[in-house]
Design an enzyme around this catalytic site. Structure first.
Site, short mmCIF file in Angstrom:
data_model
loop_
_atom_site.label_atom_id
_atom_site.label_comp_id
_atom_site.label_asym_id
_atom_site.label_seq_id
_atom_site.Cartn_x
_atom_site.Cartn_y
_atom_site.Cartn_z
N HIS A 200 5.02 10.98 2.11
CA HIS A 200 4.20 11.54 3.30
C HIS A 200 2.93 12.25 2.80
CE1 HIS A 200 6.59 9.94 6.68
NE2 HIS A 200 5.57 9.20 6.82
N CYS A 520 -2.65 -13.92 4.98
CA CYS A 520 -2.37 -12.76 5.36
C CYS A 520 -1.14 -12.24 3.86
CB CYS A 520 -1.60 -12.79 6.54
SG CYS A 520 -0.21 -13.73 6.51
#
Ligand code: PEP
Ligand code: MG
Length: 597
Positions: A200, A520
């Site tokens: 993060h 995709c």
């Protein structure tokens, strides 16, 4: 003093030049202790105080985000919300409370042990094809665990709010919450001894646009306050006390990066059309609702693949229709009028799911070949109630905008027909219940991700409303190479002629039958491959949101005739290495702009 170069992990691109600012933080020692039963209440009260304090700190942090640019807020906000959720009534806080009484340990031991247990469950459930997301969730939990312990032992937090202007921050490690507090208009860049590209902290630094190299071994010791440092995020290098020549090169790189960023930013508002006017649809893949702001910022025209697994990962019980409806509806409404393609649960046999396991929906014994086992649509058709709940949620969410249903791991037309019958049954049931439904049923499409589906695409197109080509699994199954297998990773090649021929066949079948077709898989996110896919007739791509601007740049530089000629040349080749070389040659010819690929 001589120049010193310390390599690390590329965490956030860009070049920074500045004076080193050292930020150290006092350790928060964890004293583990057993407690007598008489102390349970006292320890639980200490834990409550630490939880309240953490909640206050995070709420304050959340409020301070308001000073950052809107797109940075949009990226960091959801992460702080996730932290706030965790200091609410979460598994972590519940588990820590229970451990004090259950294991007779002090609050810090309970928090530390519960943190590790929760992180271990998350990592054990990590999908093989996406370990990074699980790692990030585990880091989130650990971050909150550390914050709770720090508050329990009352160790001070370091302050990073008053760094000298233009400084390069060097520290041992940087918490994501600290990273969120950095002011990108004052700070030049960041280098740390610890950290990873997918953590993060890296996500925060990228959101803030701060060049950063993490995990640069030796940096904490080598960098002294006031020393000049160059951080080159792209080249993963920190240079301390650079030579005049290195400094001059860094200034040039800094200017080039600024120009490139400006031009990618402008692209967001430009249409995705080729140089000769062919319109191309660029959509985003979504793994977690938290990524939604990134999708809207990227300039993507809808979601081409919503992987609904996020509702089943880390869940102890199966998400019911209402929970799923709320999640899908929020996304469909946010994207309206752009479409959202919701893929029903693609659970692979190799992944762990407490919820599916508890519900007794998984095979009792591990399958010898999970990738060839009861995964994707096969599992759902074995347990129609699971599929019905999901389809009901999607059908209702479709009333809030444009939704499409996508089926994973299809190999036969019978599977599509069986699903359509279930969808019709669910629709009738919802009507009887008086649920609001869209005027037209959502299109029902299939992933083309097995060689069987690709090779029978012309037949499947009679039953499917659209195709989404999943080149990740298609490559794996075509080449018999595990997509997550380290031993055979060199053989995993989406540009293998065998894979490219399957992709071309599926695209051509869809075009002949006049149904929409997109890619995709990861192939769609590579700007170098855009001309090849355009040349095969593809006009719809779905990729991670951050790839959209670069692919748009490649699309805008392409001419359909040239692409078609190029695709023919590539597809005549039978040697994978020659194909790689052709792609490189062709991109070298097109890389006039600041594309950087
Ligand atoms: C694919 O297989 O290419 C795909 C897009 O699906 P996933 O990566 O979720 O398996
Ligand atoms: Mg797949």
């Amino acid at each position: 003093m001589t120049e010193r170069r310390l390599p690390g992990i590329a965490a956030s691109p860009g070049v920074a030049i500045g004076q080193v600012f050292r930020a150290a933080e006092a350790a928060a020692p964890l004293s583990r202790a057993a407690i007598p039963a008489a102390d349970i209440e006292r320890e639980q009260a200490r834990l409550e105080t630490a939880i309240q304090q953490s909640r206050k700190q995070l709420t304050k942090l959340r409020a301070r985000l308001a000073v950052l640019p809107e797109d940075t807020q949009a990226e960091i906000g959801p992460l702080l919300d996730a932290y706030l959720q965790m200091v609410g009534p979460s598994r972590l806080t519940r588990g820590a409370r229970a451990r004090i009484a259950g294991h007779l340990v002090n609050a810090e031991t309970a928090v530390a042990d519960e943190t590790e247990a929760t992180a271990a469950v998350i990592l054990a459930g990590a999908p093989q094809d996406d370990p990074a997301t699980a790692q990030r969730h585990a880091d989130e939990v650990r971050e909150i665990g550390r914050r709770l312990v720090r508050n329990l032992v009352q160790a001070p937090f370091r302050s990073l709010t008053s760094l000298p202007a233009g400084a390069v921050l060097v520290c041992e490690g940087l918490r994501p919450a600290d990273a969120a507090l950095l002011d990108p208009s004052r700070l030049a860049g960041v280098a740390t001894e610890e950290g990873s590209a997918d953590g993060h902290t890296a996500v925060m630094l990228r959101a803030l646009g701060l060049p950063a190299v993490l995990g640069a071994a030796g940096i904490a010791e080598a960098a002294q306050a006031g020393m000049t440092a160059i951080i080159d995020g792209g080249a993963r290098m920190v240079t301390l006390h650079p030579t005049p020549a290195a400094l001059e090169a860094a200034h040039r790189a800094l200017a080039a990066f600024a120009r490139q960023r400006q031009s990618l930013g402008r692209l967001r508002r430009l249409p995705a059309v080729t140089a000769d006017g062919a319109a191309v649809e660029l959509q985003a893949n979504l793994e977690l609702p938290a990524e939604l702001p990134l999708v809207t910022q990227s300039g993507a025209a809808g979601i081409g693949l919503l992987r609904s697994e996020f509702l089943f990962i880390n869940a102890e019980t199966l998400p019911d229709e209402e929970t799923q409806y709320a999640a899908y509806r929020a996304i469909v409404a946010a994207l309206d009028p752009d479409p959202v393609t919701i893929r029903v649960l693609d659970w692979g046999g190799e992944k762990e799911s407490e919820a599916l396991q508890q519900a007794g929906l998984l095979p009792p014994h591990p399958e010898p070949n999970p990738a060839l086992g009861l995964r994707g649509l096969r599992l759902l058709l074995r347990h129609p109630a699971l599929l019905e709940a999901q389809l009901a949620a999607i059908l209702r969410a479709a009333a809030a905008g444009q939704a499409r249903v996508l089926l994973p791991m299809v190999t036969t037309a019978a599977e599509i027909r069986a699903t359509r019958r279930i969808m019709e049954r669910v629709t009738r049931r919802l009507r009887r219940r008086g649920a609001a439904l869209p005027a037209k049923p959502p299109p029902l499409g299939i992933m083309i991700e097995t060689p069987a589906a690709a090779l029978s695409a012309d037949a499947l197109a009679l039953d499917a409303d659209f195709f989404a080509i999943g080149t990740n699994d298609l490559t794996m199954y075509a080449l018999a190479v595990d997509r997550g297998g380290a031993e055979v990773s060199a053989l995993y090649d989406p540009l293998h002629p065998g894979v490219l021929r399957l992709v071309r066949f599926a695209i051509e079948a869809a075009l002949r039958r006049h149904i929409p077709v997109s890619v995709c898989g990861e192939m769609a996110a590579n700007p170098r491959l855009a001309p090849l896919l355009l040349g095969m007739g593809l006009r719809s791509f779905s990729m991670n949101a951050s790839a959209v601007p670069r692919v748009k740049q490649a699309v805008r530089a392409a001419r359909i005739d040239d692409c078609a000629r190029f695709a023919r040349r590539v597809l005549e080749e039978s040697d994978p290495e020659r194909i790689q070389a052709l792609i490189l040659e062709q991109t070298a010819g097109h890389s006039r702009g600041p594309a950087g690929f």
